[in-house]
Scaffold this motif. Structure first.
Motif, PDB file in Angstrom:
ATOM      1  N   SER A  22      -3.427  15.081  -4.637  1.00  0.00           N
ATOM      2  CA  SER A  22      -3.061  14.889  -3.231  1.00  0.00           C
ATOM      3  C   SER A  22      -2.574  13.465  -2.974  1.00  0.00           C
ATOM      4  CB  SER A  22      -4.247  15.212  -2.324  1.00  0.00           C
ATOM      5  OG  SER A  22      -5.311  14.295  -2.515  1.00  0.00           O
ATOM      6  N   ILE A  23      -3.133  12.495  -3.701  1.00  0.00           N
ATOM      7  CA  ILE A  23      -2.704  11.100  -3.551  1.00  0.00           C
ATOM      8  C   ILE A  23      -1.309  10.901  -4.140  1.00  0.00           C
ATOM      9  CG2 ILE A  23      -3.258   8.699  -4.054  1.00  0.00           C
ATOM     10  CD1 ILE A  23      -5.220  10.115  -2.167  1.00  0.00           C
ATOM     11  N   TYR A  24      -1.053  11.492  -5.314  1.00  0.00           N
ATOM     12  CA  TYR A  24       0.290  11.439  -5.896  1.00  0.00           C
ATOM     13  C   TYR A  24       1.323  11.959  -4.907  1.00  0.00           C
ATOM     14  CZ  TYR A  24      -0.622  10.186 -10.800  1.00  0.00           C
ATOM     15  OH  TYR A  24      -0.931   9.516 -11.944  1.00  0.00           O
ATOM     16  N   ILE A  26       1.197  12.066  -1.604  1.00  0.00           N
ATOM     17  CA  ILE A  26       1.399  11.130  -0.494  1.00  0.00           C
ATOM     18  C   ILE A  26       2.273   9.955  -0.929  1.00  0.00           C
ATOM     19  CG2 ILE A  26       0.272   9.492   1.062  1.00  0.00           C
ATOM     20  CD1 ILE A  26      -2.157  11.358   1.080  1.00  0.00           C
ATOM     21  N   LEU A  27       1.962   9.370  -2.075  1.00  0.00           N
ATOM     22  CA  LEU A  27       2.696   8.196  -2.534  1.00  0.00           C
ATOM     23  C   LEU A  27       4.160   8.517  -2.798  1.00  0.00           C
ATOM     24  CD1 LEU A  27       0.191   6.396  -4.952  1.00  0.00           C
ATOM     25  CD2 LEU A  27       0.470   6.161  -2.489  1.00  0.00           C
ATOM     26  N   ARG A  28       4.411   9.682  -3.384  1.00  0.00           N
ATOM     27  CA  ARG A  28       5.793  10.053  -3.693  1.00  0.00           C
ATOM     28  C   ARG A  28       6.582  10.385  -2.430  1.00  0.00           C
ATOM     29  NH1 ARG A  28       3.908  13.322  -8.904  1.00  0.00           N
ATOM     30  NH2 ARG A  28       4.634  11.909 -10.536  1.00  0.00           N
ATOM     31  N   GLU A  29       5.986  11.198  -1.551  1.00  0.00           N
ATOM     32  CA  GLU A  29       6.705  11.620  -0.349  1.00  0.00           C
ATOM     33  C   GLU A  29       6.930  10.464   0.621  1.00  0.00           C
ATOM     34  OE1 GLU A  29       4.729  14.876   1.479  1.00  0.00           O
ATOM     35  OE2 GLU A  29       5.280  16.320  -0.090  1.00  0.00           O
ATOM     36  N   GLN A  30       5.945   9.588   0.766  1.00  0.00           N
ATOM     37  CA  GLN A  30       6.028   8.495   1.732  1.00  0.00           C
ATOM     38  C   GLN A  30       6.550   7.200   1.107  1.00  0.00           C
ATOM     39  OE1 GLN A  30       5.512   9.173   4.913  1.00  0.00           O
ATOM     40  NE2 GLN A  30       4.872  11.268   4.408  1.00  0.00           N
ATOM     41  N   LYS A  31       6.745   7.213  -0.220  1.00  0.00           N
ATOM     42  CA  LYS A  31       7.234   6.035  -0.952  1.00  0.00           C
ATOM     43  C   LYS A  31       6.336   4.827  -0.698  1.00  0.00           C
ATOM     44  CE  LYS A  31      11.996   7.670  -1.018  1.00  0.00           C
ATOM     45  NZ  LYS A  31      13.401   7.424  -0.684  1.00  0.00           N
ATOM     46  N   LEU A  32       5.044   5.035  -0.938  1.00  0.00           N
ATOM     47  CA  LEU A  32       4.040   3.994  -0.742  1.00  0.00           C
ATOM     48  C   LEU A  32       3.489   3.544  -2.088  1.00  0.00           C
ATOM     49  CD1 LEU A  32       2.087   5.641   2.222  1.00  0.00           C
ATOM     50  CD2 LEU A  32       3.791   3.810   2.371  1.00  0.00           C
ATOM     51  N   SER A  33       2.891   2.365  -2.094  1.00  0.00           N
ATOM     52  CA  SER A  33       2.279   1.850  -3.319  1.00  0.00           C
ATOM     53  C   SER A  33       0.762   1.990  -3.312  1.00  0.00           C
ATOM     54  CB  SER A  33       2.650   0.373  -3.513  1.00  0.00           C
ATOM     55  OG  SER A  33       2.231  -0.399  -2.409  1.00  0.00           O
ATOM     56  N   GLY A  34       0.205   2.394  -2.174  1.00  0.00           N
ATOM     57  CA  GLY A  34      -1.236   2.574  -2.091  1.00  0.00           C
ATOM     58  C   GLY A  34      -1.623   3.052  -0.703  1.00  0.00           C
ATOM     59  N   VAL A  35      -2.807   3.654  -0.598  1.00  0.00           N
ATOM     60  CA  VAL A  35      -3.281   4.147   0.696  1.00  0.00           C
ATOM     61  C   VAL A  35      -4.783   3.921   0.823  1.00  0.00           C
ATOM     62  CG1 VAL A  35      -1.516   5.923   1.044  1.00  0.00           C
ATOM     63  CG2 VAL A  35      -3.581   6.470  -0.262  1.00  0.00           C
ATOM     64  N   PRO A  36      -5.273   3.748   2.041  1.00  0.00           N
ATOM     65  CA  PRO A  36      -6.721   3.704   2.250  1.00  0.00           C
ATOM     66  C   PRO A  36      -7.319   5.097   2.098  1.00  0.00           C
ATOM     67  CG  PRO A  36      -5.567   3.494   4.340  1.00  0.00           C
ATOM     68  CD  PRO A  36      -4.519   3.487   3.279  1.00  0.00           C
ATOM     69  N   ILE A  37      -8.599   5.128   1.806  1.00  0.00           N
ATOM     70  CA  ILE A  37      -9.323   6.383   1.658  1.00  0.00           C
ATOM     71  C   ILE A  37     -10.425   6.427   2.707  1.00  0.00           C
ATOM     72  CG2 ILE A  37     -10.686   7.842   0.120  1.00  0.00           C
ATOM     73  CD1 ILE A  37      -7.792   7.430  -0.789  1.00  0.00           C
ATOM     74  N   VAL A  38     -10.529   7.545   3.428  1.00  0.00           N
ATOM     75  CA  VAL A  38     -11.549   7.680   4.460  1.00  0.00           C
ATOM     76  C   VAL A  38     -12.469   8.850   4.114  1.00  0.00           C
ATOM     77  CG1 VAL A  38      -9.985   6.772   6.219  1.00  0.00           C
ATOM     78  CG2 VAL A  38     -10.199   9.240   5.930  1.00  0.00           C
ATOM     79  N   LYS A  39     -13.658   8.813   4.686  1.00  0.00           N
ATOM     80  CA  LYS A  39     -14.599   9.923   4.515  1.00  0.00           C
ATOM     81  C   LYS A  39     -14.142  11.086   5.380  1.00  0.00           C
ATOM     82  CE  LYS A  39     -18.449   6.732   3.717  1.00  0.00           C
ATOM     83  NZ  LYS A  39     -19.766   6.248   4.212  1.00  0.00           N
ATOM     84  N   LYS A  40     -14.042  12.258   4.772  1.00  0.00           N
ATOM     85  CA  LYS A  40     -13.490  13.418   5.464  1.00  0.00           C
ATOM     86  C   LYS A  40     -14.326  13.804   6.692  1.00  0.00           C
ATOM     87  CE  LYS A  40     -11.487  16.465   2.973  1.00  0.00           C
ATOM     88  NZ  LYS A  40     -11.179  17.585   2.025  1.00  0.00           N
ATOM     89  N   ILE A  49      -6.877   3.141  -2.664  1.00  0.00           N
ATOM     90  CA  ILE A  49      -6.382   3.579  -3.970  1.00  0.00           C
ATOM     91  C   ILE A  49      -4.912   3.194  -4.085  1.00  0.00           C
ATOM     92  CG2 ILE A  49      -5.642   5.898  -3.285  1.00  0.00           C
ATOM     93  CD1 ILE A  49      -6.936   6.902  -5.905  1.00  0.00           C
ATOM     94  N   THR A  50      -4.508   2.728  -5.265  1.00  0.00           N
ATOM     95  CA  THR A  50      -3.150   2.239  -5.470  1.00  0.00           C
ATOM     96  C   THR A  50      -2.476   2.960  -6.628  1.00  0.00           C
ATOM     97  OG1 THR A  50      -3.750   0.515  -7.067  1.00  0.00           O
ATOM     98  CG2 THR A  50      -3.923  -0.040  -4.713  1.00  0.00           C
ATOM     99  N   MET A  67     -10.810   5.229  -6.730  1.00  0.00           N
ATOM    100  CA  MET A  67     -10.567   4.270  -5.648  1.00  0.00           C
ATOM    101  C   MET A  67     -11.413   3.005  -5.801  1.00  0.00           C
ATOM    102  SD  MET A  67     -12.681   5.897  -2.437  1.00  0.00           S
ATOM    103  CE  MET A  67     -14.466   5.747  -2.357  1.00  0.00           C
ATOM    104  N   SER A  68     -10.920   1.931  -5.198  1.00  0.00           N
ATOM    105  CA  SER A  68     -11.685   0.684  -5.113  1.00  0.00           C
ATOM    106  C   SER A  68     -12.549   0.740  -3.858  1.00  0.00           C
ATOM    107  CB  SER A  68     -10.745  -0.521  -5.037  1.00  0.00           C
ATOM    108  OG  SER A  68      -9.946  -0.606  -6.186  1.00  0.00           O
ATOM    109  N   ARG A  69     -13.844   0.501  -4.019  1.00  0.00           N
ATOM    110  CA  ARG A  69     -14.768   0.587  -2.887  1.00  0.00           C
ATOM    111  C   ARG A  69     -14.916  -0.769  -2.187  1.00  0.00           C
ATOM    112  NH1 ARG A  69     -17.781   5.394  -3.426  1.00  0.00           N
ATOM    113  NH2 ARG A  69     -17.373   6.472  -5.405  1.00  0.00           N
ATOM    114  N   ASN A  70     -15.482  -0.754  -1.007  1.00  0.00           N
ATOM    115  CA  ASN A  70     -15.710  -1.966  -0.218  1.00  0.00           C
ATOM    116  C   ASN A  70     -14.445  -2.817  -0.086  1.00  0.00           C
ATOM    117  OD1 ASN A  70     -18.538  -1.349  -0.033  1.00  0.00           O
ATOM    118  ND2 ASN A  70     -18.770  -2.114  -2.129  1.00  0.00           N
TER     119      ASN A  70
END
Length: 278
Positions: A22-24, A26-40, A49-50, A67-70
């Motif tokens: 799911s992260i792949y 998002i990154l491909r469709e939105q052309k991003l290098s990383g996104v924050p991760i939230v609790k569902k 995550i980058t 993902m990187s925490r904190n």
């Protein structure tokens, strides 16, 4: 200037629990290098995550494991230079903007360059901030080899060269992700064990099958992936002009060339940020 003035409010994010696929997407469709991760369940910020995290961990399937925490965050009322210091001191390229641990925006090094730095009349040359030791490859190099070179140098991009050693383009982490897929690979490990007795010998063989994911690239060459038009600067290009070039072309990095069109370095949005606090 407050960071709320330049932050992106429409934030793309992943969730935990969640899958890497799911992260792949998002990154491909939105052309991003990383996104924050939230609790569902709560919507609270849990990590970041980058692209680098994904490339380095092709065998992981769950977002929480990669993902990187904190993560470092900022409040919307903070000054831009304060956030820039956080990014430089922690060697990061994005900072989630939060209130009560809920994301209300995000700021990247590109945002700093595109929305703040280019407006400042900084005429000093970029040679003070550029990275000089940058990996290069022949433009007819296969993609897997080019990726191995970037991994060896622990660098996120590589400059392509013509037969005459002139710069012809740049290959970034985004390009590698766009030209790759995660595939499952099976390896077979054999181990023989023999037991000797007085009257007989007993032989047995154990076979272990190991399944592992790996990043598999297309069979293209570097020249097939790089942009047809090379955008570049010289070491005497001003900080303001360079920031404007990145902004106008919607890019985060650009090769620095000499008068013979040979690469002598690279300047990135994250490098230019130093000009705001020095």
């Amino acid at each position: 200037m407050k960071i709320s003035e330049i932050m992106t409010e429409d934030v793309q994010f992943g969730t935990i629990p969640g899958t890497i696929s799911s992260i792949y997407e998002i990154l491909r469709e939105q052309k991003l290098s990383g996104v924050p991760i939230v609790k569902k369940q709560t919507g609270e910020l849990a990590g970041v995550i980058t692209r680098s995290d994904l490339i380095k961990n092709p065998d992981e399937d769950q977002v929480a494991m990669v993902m990187s925490r904190n993560p470092i965050t900022a409040a919307p009322s903070e000054d831009v230079t304060s956030v820039v210091r956080k990014m430089i001191n922690n060697n990061i390229r994005r900072v989630p903007i939060t209130e009560d641990n809920k994301i209300i925006g995000i700021v990247t090094s590109a945002d700093i360059t595109n929305k703040a730095l280019w407006k400042i009349n900084n005429t000093e040359p970029i040679e003070k901030y550029m990275v000089r030791n940058v990996p290069t490859v022949w433009e007819k190099t296969p993609l897997p080899v080019a990726y191995s070179i970037t991994s060896f140098f622990n660098f996120k991009s590589v400059i392509a060269l013509t037969d005459e050693s002139k710069a012809s383009g740049i290959l970034t982490e985004t390009d590698f992700i766009n030209e790759s897929e995660v595939v499952e690979e099976q390896t077979v490990h054999n181990s023989s064990v023999s037991t000797e007795g007085d009257k007989w010998t007993w032989n047995s063989q154990s076979v272990m099958y190991i399944l592992k994911n790996k990043l598999q690239f297309s069979d293209k060459l570097v020249k097939d992936v790089i942009n047809d038009k090379l955008i570049s600067v010289t070491r005497k290009t001003s900080v303001k002009e360079c920031a404007n070039i990145l902004r106008q072309n919607n890019i985060e990095q650009v090769p620095v060339l000499n008068m013979a069109d040979e690469p002598i370095g690279l300047i990135r949005a994250s490098d230019l940020m130093h000009a705001m606090i020095e």
